[in-house]
Design a protein around this motif. Structure first.
Motif, PDB file in Angstrom:
ATOM      1  N   THR A  10       0.912  -1.133  -0.129  1.00 40.06           N
ATOM      2  CA  THR A  10       0.022  -0.084  -0.125  1.00 40.06           C
ATOM      3  C   THR A  10       0.854   1.328  -0.082  1.00 40.06           C
ATOM      4  N   ASP A  11       1.996   1.092   0.243  1.00 40.36           N
ATOM      5  CA  ASP A  11       3.150   2.253   0.158  1.00 40.36           C
ATOM      6  C   ASP A  11       4.467   1.639  -0.392  1.00 40.36           C
ATOM      7  N   ALA A  12       5.154   2.588  -1.432  1.00 46.24           N
ATOM      8  CA  ALA A  12       6.138   2.239  -1.908  1.00 46.24           C
ATOM      9  C   ALA A  12       7.391   2.004  -1.136  1.00 46.24           C
ATOM     10  N   GLY A  13       7.407   2.763  -0.105  1.00 48.04           N
ATOM     11  CA  GLY A  13       8.529   2.671   0.871  1.00 48.04           C
ATOM     12  C   GLY A  13       8.370   1.117   1.504  1.00 48.04           C
ATOM     13  N   VAL A  18      10.083  -4.418   2.593  1.00 50.89           N
ATOM     14  CA  VAL A  18       9.818  -5.892   2.529  1.00 50.89           C
ATOM     15  C   VAL A  18      10.817  -6.582   1.609  1.00 50.89           C
ATOM     16  N   VAL A  19      10.761  -6.096   0.325  1.00 50.50           N
ATOM     17  CA  VAL A  19      11.898  -6.762  -0.648  1.00 50.50           C
ATOM     18  C   VAL A  19      13.279  -6.856  -0.216  1.00 50.50           C
ATOM     19  N   THR A  20      13.606  -5.460   0.294  1.00 53.58           N
ATOM     20  CA  THR A  20      15.018  -5.340   0.609  1.00 53.58           C
ATOM     21  C   THR A  20      15.273  -6.366   1.817  1.00 53.58           C
ATOM     22  N   ALA A  21      14.458  -6.668   2.714  1.00 57.05           N
ATOM     23  CA  ALA A  21      14.689  -7.426   3.947  1.00 57.05           C
ATOM     24  C   ALA A  21      14.748  -8.907   3.660  1.00 57.05           C
ATOM     25  N   ASP A  22      14.296  -9.169   2.296  1.00 62.29           N
ATOM     26  CA  ASP A  22      14.102 -10.711   2.064  1.00 62.29           C
ATOM     27  C   ASP A  22      14.843 -11.102   0.819  1.00 62.29           C
ATOM     28  N   PRO A  23      15.825 -11.767   1.045  1.00 56.78           N
ATOM     29  CA  PRO A  23      16.534 -11.770  -0.493  1.00 56.78           C
ATOM     30  C   PRO A  23      15.851 -12.723  -1.404  1.00 56.78           C
ATOM     31  N   HIS A  24      14.823 -13.512  -0.920  1.00 58.25           N
ATOM     32  CA  HIS A  24      14.071 -14.365  -1.814  1.00 58.25           C
ATOM     33  C   HIS A  24      12.586 -13.837  -2.300  1.00 58.25           C
ATOM     34  N   ALA A  25      12.670 -12.499  -1.808  1.00 57.80           N
ATOM     35  CA  ALA A  25      10.997 -11.890  -2.220  1.00 57.80           C
ATOM     36  C   ALA A  25      11.526 -11.015  -3.868  1.00 57.80           C
ATOM     37  N   ASN A 204      21.500  -5.858 -14.585  1.00 60.94           N
ATOM     38  CA  ASN A 204      21.584  -4.604 -14.472  1.00 60.94           C
ATOM     39  C   ASN A 204      22.027  -4.059 -13.073  1.00 60.94           C
ATOM     40  N   VAL A 205      22.340  -2.751 -12.956  1.00 61.34           N
ATOM     41  CA  VAL A 205      22.707  -2.055 -11.786  1.00 61.34           C
ATOM     42  C   VAL A 205      21.693  -1.931 -10.733  1.00 61.34           C
ATOM     43  N   LEU A 206      20.467  -2.732 -10.782  1.00 61.10           N
ATOM     44  CA  LEU A 206      19.700  -2.404  -9.679  1.00 61.10           C
ATOM     45  C   LEU A 206      20.052  -3.295  -8.340  1.00 61.10           C
ATOM     46  N   ARG A 207      20.041  -2.754  -7.362  1.00 62.65           N
ATOM     47  CA  ARG A 207      20.385  -3.245  -5.843  1.00 62.65           C
ATOM     48  C   ARG A 207      19.102  -4.169  -5.661  1.00 62.65           C
ATOM     49  N   HIS A 208      19.418  -5.162  -5.029  1.00 60.42           N
ATOM     50  CA  HIS A 208      18.055  -6.017  -4.749  1.00 60.42           C
ATOM     51  C   HIS A 208      17.099  -5.132  -3.691  1.00 60.42           C
ATOM     52  N   GLY A 209      15.786  -4.938  -3.993  1.00 56.71           N
ATOM     53  CA  GLY A 209      14.896  -4.199  -3.196  1.00 56.71           C
ATOM     54  C   GLY A 209      14.545  -3.003  -3.754  1.00 56.71           C
ATOM     55  N   GLU A 210      15.470  -2.605  -4.859  1.00 52.41           N
ATOM     56  CA  GLU A 210      15.288  -1.086  -5.428  1.00 52.41           C
ATOM     57  C   GLU A 210      13.974  -1.320  -6.552  1.00 52.41           C
ATOM     58  N   LEU A 211      13.295  -0.265  -6.438  1.00 56.27           N
ATOM     59  CA  LEU A 211      11.976  -0.421  -7.096  1.00 56.27           C
ATOM     60  C   LEU A 211      11.835   0.772  -8.266  1.00 56.27           C
ATOM     61  N   ILE A 212      11.789   0.528  -9.481  1.00 53.54           N
ATOM     62  CA  ILE A 212      11.766   1.543 -10.723  1.00 53.54           C
ATOM     63  C   ILE A 212      10.477   2.083 -10.343  1.00 53.54           C
ATOM     64  N   THR A 213      10.360   3.542 -10.085  1.00 54.14           N
ATOM     65  CA  THR A 213       9.138   4.287  -9.941  1.00 54.14           C
ATOM     66  C   THR A 213       8.946   5.127 -11.013  1.00 54.14           C
ATOM     67  N   ALA A 214       9.711   5.405 -11.891  1.00 57.22           N
ATOM     68  CA  ALA A 214       9.313   6.341 -13.217  1.00 57.22           C
ATOM     69  C   ALA A 214      10.662   6.220 -14.249  1.00 57.22           C
TER      70      ALA A 214
END
Length: 329
Positions: A10-13, A18-25, A204-214
């Motif tokens: 319900t919130d981007a943060g 949640v995903v950052t804290a879980d390597p399998h998410a 790609n250069v995304l770190r685990h848990g980073e979310l593309i916003t735009a």
């Protein structure tokens, strides 16, 4: 399919945390590729965080660029009047990239992150795939290679990046905006993708848990013309054997600005910098276009099954340049 936990963000943060804290998410948006890979047993996340209800859609306009929310669908972007008028090769790539049904589901952020179309990567019964299982080898190098790359390859992987719209976006110097646990950052698309090297599993250069916003897409200057040409085995719903996205500004027969990118031939969407250098300041002639095509493919490393792609890509680029130059004459 591997069992997984499902959560709706319900919130981007919150989603990022949640995903950052879980390597399998993993994040879930349109899911047009992700769910197929999960069903096939290629991907097996323990948790999916659904981001489709987050306010990450929509298109905003400025005098020099458009900002596209990551959850904007391909169809929504293709229908935008500014894209039609000022970025026609982006619209062409979107319309050629998928069926209408998929374009109404697939998101722009997800399209940029789509996984390789390599048959060996997508078949978990094939044990030799460095992209799926690092260090296991690359079955494609000694297998059927027709739909594989000739630019940016390595001895560890020749898998093709299949996105159509990433080709003109890379030519335009688009910028990817992301949100991570450490805050926001902006990544030029020219720096976003990583060739396989000896780590094909890192795409790609995304770190685990980073979310593309735009995605921020600069507009072409007044007087520019563009075209995206896709060459494929069949007209409907097929990936490119070779494609080219070209934008030119021509004044008095001289090319004042050139932007060139290739698809269907690279392990990443391929910016043809050498071709741009040839075209800049040159006359818009068939000789100049062929010279640019030769420069664009000079680093190609074909294998027997992909050797045909070298000349095909050159002809595809020449035809695209001729089409754009003809529209400007």
């Amino acid at each position: 399919m591997h069992p997984f936990e499902y959560a709706r963000a319900t919130d981007a943060g919150q989603a990022v945390a949640v995903v950052t804290a879980d390597p399998h998410a993993s994040f879930l948006a349109g899911g047009t590729t992700q769910l197929d890979l999960m069903k096939d047993g290629v991907l097996h996340p323990d948790r999916l965080v659904d981001i489709t209800r987050l306010p990450l859609g929509g298109i905003t306009h400025t005098a020099s660029a458009i900002r596209v929310g990551a959850l904007t669908t391909m169809e929504e972007l293709a229908a935008d009047p500014v894209v039609s008028e000022r970025l026609p090769f982006v619209r062409e790539a979107l319309l050629l990239g998928a069926s209408t049904q998929l374009r109404n589901m697939a998101t722009i952020g997800g399209n940029l992150l789509q996984r390789a179309r390599c048959r060996y990567f997508r078949d978990p019964t094939v044990t030799a795939c460095n992209k799926r299982d690092p260090g296991s080898g690359c079955a494609a190098i000694t297998g059927i290679q027709r739909m594989h790359a000739i630019l940016g390859t390595s001895d560890h992987c020749i898998a093709l990046h299949a996105s159509d719209v990433a080709v003109p976006l890379k030519a335009l110097d688009a910028i990817v905006h992301v949100l991570g646990a450490e805050g926001s950052r902006s990544i030029p698309l020219t720096e976003f993708y990583l060739p396989p090297g000896d780590t094909p599993h890192i795409e790609n250069v995304l770190r685990h848990g980073e979310l593309i916003t735009a995605v921020e897409i600069p507009l072409l200057p007044d007087g520019a013309r563009s075209h995206y040409l896709k060459v494929r085995d069949r007209v409907s719903y097929e990936f490119a054997l070779a494609s080219a996205g070209v934008a030119l500004v021509i004044e008095d027969g001289l090319i004042q600005e050139a932007r060139v990118a290739l698809g269907g031939v690279g392990t990443i969407p391929w910016r043809a910098w050498d071709a741009e250098d040839i075209l800049q300041g040159a006359r818009a002639t068939s000789d100049s276009f062929r010279s640019a095509a030769e420069a664009a493919l000079q680093e190609a490393r074909p294998l027997p099954g992909t050797a045909f792609k070298v000349e095909l890509a050159k002809r595809t680029l020449v035809r695209t340049l001729e089409t754009v130059a003809g529209a400007l004459s």
